[in-house]
Design an enzyme around this catalytic site. Structure first.
Site, PDB file in Angstrom:
ATOM      1  N   GLU A 153      26.569  -1.906   1.220  1.00  0.00           N
ATOM      2  CA  GLU A 153      25.984  -2.230  -0.377  1.00  0.00           C
ATOM      3  C   GLU A 153      26.914  -2.662  -1.213  1.00  0.00           C
ATOM      4  O   GLU A 153      26.749  -3.939  -2.017  1.00  0.00           O
ATOM      5  CB  GLU A 153      25.052  -1.330  -0.822  1.00  0.00           C
ATOM      6  CG  GLU A 153      24.218  -1.682  -2.154  1.00  0.00           C
ATOM      7  CD  GLU A 153      23.293  -2.751  -1.895  1.00  0.00           C
ATOM      8  OE1 GLU A 153      23.150  -3.708  -2.563  1.00  0.00           O
ATOM      9  OE2 GLU A 153      22.609  -2.865  -0.777  1.00  0.00           O
ATOM     10  N   GLU A 170      27.612 -11.356  -2.647  1.00  0.00           N
ATOM     11  CA  GLU A 170      26.510 -12.159  -3.473  1.00  0.00           C
ATOM     12  C   GLU A 170      27.212 -12.653  -4.869  1.00  0.00           C
ATOM     13  O   GLU A 170      26.880 -14.018  -5.101  1.00  0.00           O
ATOM     14  CB  GLU A 170      25.431 -11.323  -3.876  1.00  0.00           C
ATOM     15  CG  GLU A 170      24.465 -11.090  -2.528  1.00  0.00           C
ATOM     16  CD  GLU A 170      23.137 -10.146  -2.766  1.00  0.00           C
ATOM     17  OE1 GLU A 170      23.021  -9.974  -3.951  1.00  0.00           O
ATOM     18  OE2 GLU A 170      22.413 -10.239  -1.770  1.00  0.00           O
TER      19      GLU A 170
END
Length: 163
Positions: free
Chosen positions: A64, A71
């Protein structure tokens, strides 16, 4: 840039703090990891199995964090909509989903038998059901991949960006 060890740890702590402050999924995954590890301790599972739970949870949290960094980097490199950016972000998110799926299976295999025993229910069915479910998911993924391989190779392949 050569950082001292304390500086490197401070930078890592800042990244962790940023993720905890800004990433809802990371906070949810931290809570789930804490709950799974607490359950392992409360159910008195062997230390080696708690270690496996910790590794599975750590893998999800690490993926994550990597996904968050990917991102942010992609958004900075491609502020406009881009097929390449979409593909990179989707693939990075898929890595988190794979890690989370494995962690759930590990958690079910480790925690379900002692939990069901404490509840007075039989737990002999847990391992075969989890194994069959995993095999079924793998077979479904392989079938989907085979059926859509040609379309994916032509349509979903990222286009080179030339500027």
């Amino acid at each position: 840039m050569n950082r001292s060890l304390p500086e490197a740890f401070r930078a890592a702590a800042c990244g962790l703090q940023h993720a905890l402050r800004t990433q809802r999924n990371f906070r949810i995954q931290c809570a789930a990891a804490g709950a799974a590890l607490l359950a392992g301790l409360l159910l008195e599972v062997p230390a080696s199995e708690v270690a496996l739970l910790a590794l599975a949870c750590g893998l999800v949290l690490a993926m994550e964090l990597v996904n968050t960094a990917v991102e942010a980097l992609v958004d900075g490199l491609w502020p406009q909509r881009s097929e390449v950016a979409r593909w990179v972000k989707d693939t990075s998110a898929a890595a988190v989903v794979v890690a989370a799926t494995v962690a759930v299976a590990v958690g079910a295999l480790i925690l379900a038998p002692p939990l069901l025993t404490r509840l007075g229910m039989g737990s002999g069915w847990v391992r075969p059901v989890v194994a069959a479910g995993g095999a079924g998911l793998a077979a479904a993924a392989a079938a989907w991949q085979f059926a859509h391989r040609r379309r994916a190779a032509v349509e979903d392949r990222p286009k080179a960006v030339v500027e």
